[in-house]
Design an enzyme around this catalytic site. Structure first.
Site, PDB file in Angstrom:
ATOM      1  N   SER A  81       0.793  -1.240   0.000  1.00  0.00           N
ATOM      2  CA  SER A  81       0.000   0.000   0.000  1.00  0.00           C
ATOM      3  C   SER A  81       0.819   1.281   0.000  1.00  0.00           C
ATOM      4  O   SER A  81       0.254   2.363  -0.107  1.00  0.00           O
ATOM      5  CB  SER A  81      -0.958   0.007   1.198  1.00  0.00           C
ATOM      6  OG  SER A  81      -2.026  -0.888   0.973  1.00  0.00           O
ATOM      7  N   LYS A  84       0.097   3.614  -2.807  1.00  0.00           N
ATOM      8  CA  LYS A  84      -1.000   4.579  -2.771  1.00  0.00           C
ATOM      9  C   LYS A  84      -0.481   6.021  -2.711  1.00  0.00           C
ATOM     10  O   LYS A  84      -1.194   6.958  -3.079  1.00  0.00           O
ATOM     11  CB  LYS A  84      -1.917   4.311  -1.581  1.00  0.00           C
ATOM     12  CG  LYS A  84      -2.749   3.025  -1.707  1.00  0.00           C
ATOM     13  CD  LYS A  84      -3.689   2.887  -0.520  1.00  0.00           C
ATOM     14  CE  LYS A  84      -4.667   1.729  -0.691  1.00  0.00           C
ATOM     15  NZ  LYS A  84      -4.104   0.427  -0.327  1.00  0.00           N
ATOM     16  N   SER A 136      -6.083   3.465   4.104  1.00  0.00           N
ATOM     17  CA  SER A 136      -5.500   2.558   3.117  1.00  0.00           C
ATOM     18  C   SER A 136      -6.583   1.811   2.351  1.00  0.00           C
ATOM     19  O   SER A 136      -6.479   0.607   2.096  1.00  0.00           O
ATOM     20  CB  SER A 136      -4.547   1.561   3.792  1.00  0.00           C
ATOM     21  OG  SER A 136      -3.669   0.991   2.852  1.00  0.00           O
TER      22      SER A 136
END
Length: 370
Positions: A81, A84, A136
């Site tokens: 993640s 991101k 997230s």
């Protein structure tokens, strides 16, 4: 397989294939020759950085871009993640944060971590970025990608942004960071992305927010930032952490003390890393401005200014998948052929009307001359 260092020339070639853009390969690793090492690279004359279980890491001064220490800086790993951060950095300039959208069922049903999007609720793009960077949310990542014009376009935009940043180890295959073959990043690239993000006021606002209210079909609920150091470390700004079973733990973050900001990125960590990151940040603050750097975070390549896309109206923008098909007058689905026939009928009617009008005017004028 996780610690193999791929030559920078190969990385740039792979990145070029993604966008169709040719880039001249540097003769040394991006940021300096020493950063091509797979082992620890640290300055002389000071105590070495604290030990870390991370396979790869970078400690850098955000203002100057000086890399203070690194370990396998260009090693390519699954980013989880932390990717991101690139999603947000790419899309924040492109999307109007006040625009409202209703997410598709596909976005709401993304696997893994989620902020809890519902097809029955509407959200501002601003809300989606909070869900992306604070909770997230893989669902928020997909909703943002769909708002940007679809998954393929967003992947193209993200990979173009990575190359603009000279983050040549990074290949994005998903907007969420969910594992996918061919997807990769490096501790060096995560530091580049974080440094660029810190220069964006909206990006910095999202990553620094500890808690906020998030819309629900009825009312709202509270979400919290997953970055535990926002509560534990003095001066923590934020950025992004990630974890999947294949990628293991990854993290990129920044903290500010005394007017100076240190960035730390780690990849492929097996366990609880928060205390280690705190120690690496402490070390960075203790040596910045006192040692010769081991490398440099390069500056982004110049790019034409991008204006946020203005929403067509202050109302709700429904994703294409949720929009009903156009119907003809009999209630059937319109096709290209029915639209063509309809256009001919309408055009013929207008032409006949104009001819009849002209004939009427001619007759009135003829009678007036009698």
């Amino acid at each position: 397989m996780w610690t193999k260092l791929v030559p920078v020339t190969a990385l740039i070639a792979a990145a070029s294939l993604t966008s169709g853009t040719a880039y001249a390969a540097p003769t040394t690793p991006v940021g300096g020759e020493a950063l091509g090492s797979r082992g620890l690279v640290a300055p002389a004359g000071v105590k070495k950085p604290p030990k870390s279980k991370a396979t790869s890491y970078v400690i850098a001064d955000a203002e100057t871009g000086q890399v203070l220490a690194a370990k396998d800086a260009h090693g390519r790993y699954l980013p989880a993640s932390t990717l991101k951060a690139l999603t947000a950095l790419t899309l924040i300039p492109k999307l109007d944060k006040e625009r409202k959208i209703r997410p598709s069922r596909n976005a709401c049903n993304q696997e893994g971590s989620a902020v809890g999007l519902s097809v029955k609720a509407t959200y501002k793009v601003d809300d989606l970025f909070k869900g992306l960077l604070m909770s997230s949310g893989n669902d928020a990542a997909m909703a943002l990608a769909e708002t940007n014009g679809g998954l393929d376009k967003t992947m193209s935009d993200m990979n173009a942004e990575a190359k603009r940043l000279q983050a040549f180890d990074t290949v994005a295959k998903t907007p969420s960071g969910l594992d996918k073959p061919g997807q990769s990043s490096s501790a060096y690239d995560l530091a580049l992305i974080a440094r660029a993000g810190l220069a964006n006021p909206d990006f910095k606002r999202y990553i620094s927010t500890k808690t906020t209210k998030f819309p629900a079909p009825k009312g709202h609920y509270e979400i919290s930032n997953h970055n535990k150091l926002l509560w534990r470390y003095n001066g923590m700004v934020g950025v992004k952490n990630g974890w999947t079973s294949k990628a293991r733990a990854s993290f990129v973050g920044a903290a500010t003390r005394g007017g100076h900001t240190i960035v730390v990125s780690i990849m492929r960590h097996e366990g609880f890393f928060w205390d280690e990151v705190a120690s690496l940040l402490d070390w960075g603050f203790s040596v910045r401005g006192k040692v010769a750097p081991v490398g440099q975070l390069v500056n982004p390549l110049p790019v034409a200014a991008q204006q946020p896309a203005a929403s067509a109206s202050p109302g709700t923008s429904v994703t294409p998948a949720a929009q009903p098909p156009l119907l003809d007058s009999a209630g059937g689905r319109q096709t290209d052929s029915t639209r063509t026939v309809g256009s001919l009928v309408i055009g013929g009617g207008l032409l006949f009307g104009l001819i009849w009008l002209a004939y009427g005017i001619y007759r009135r004028r003829a009678r007036s001359r009698l």
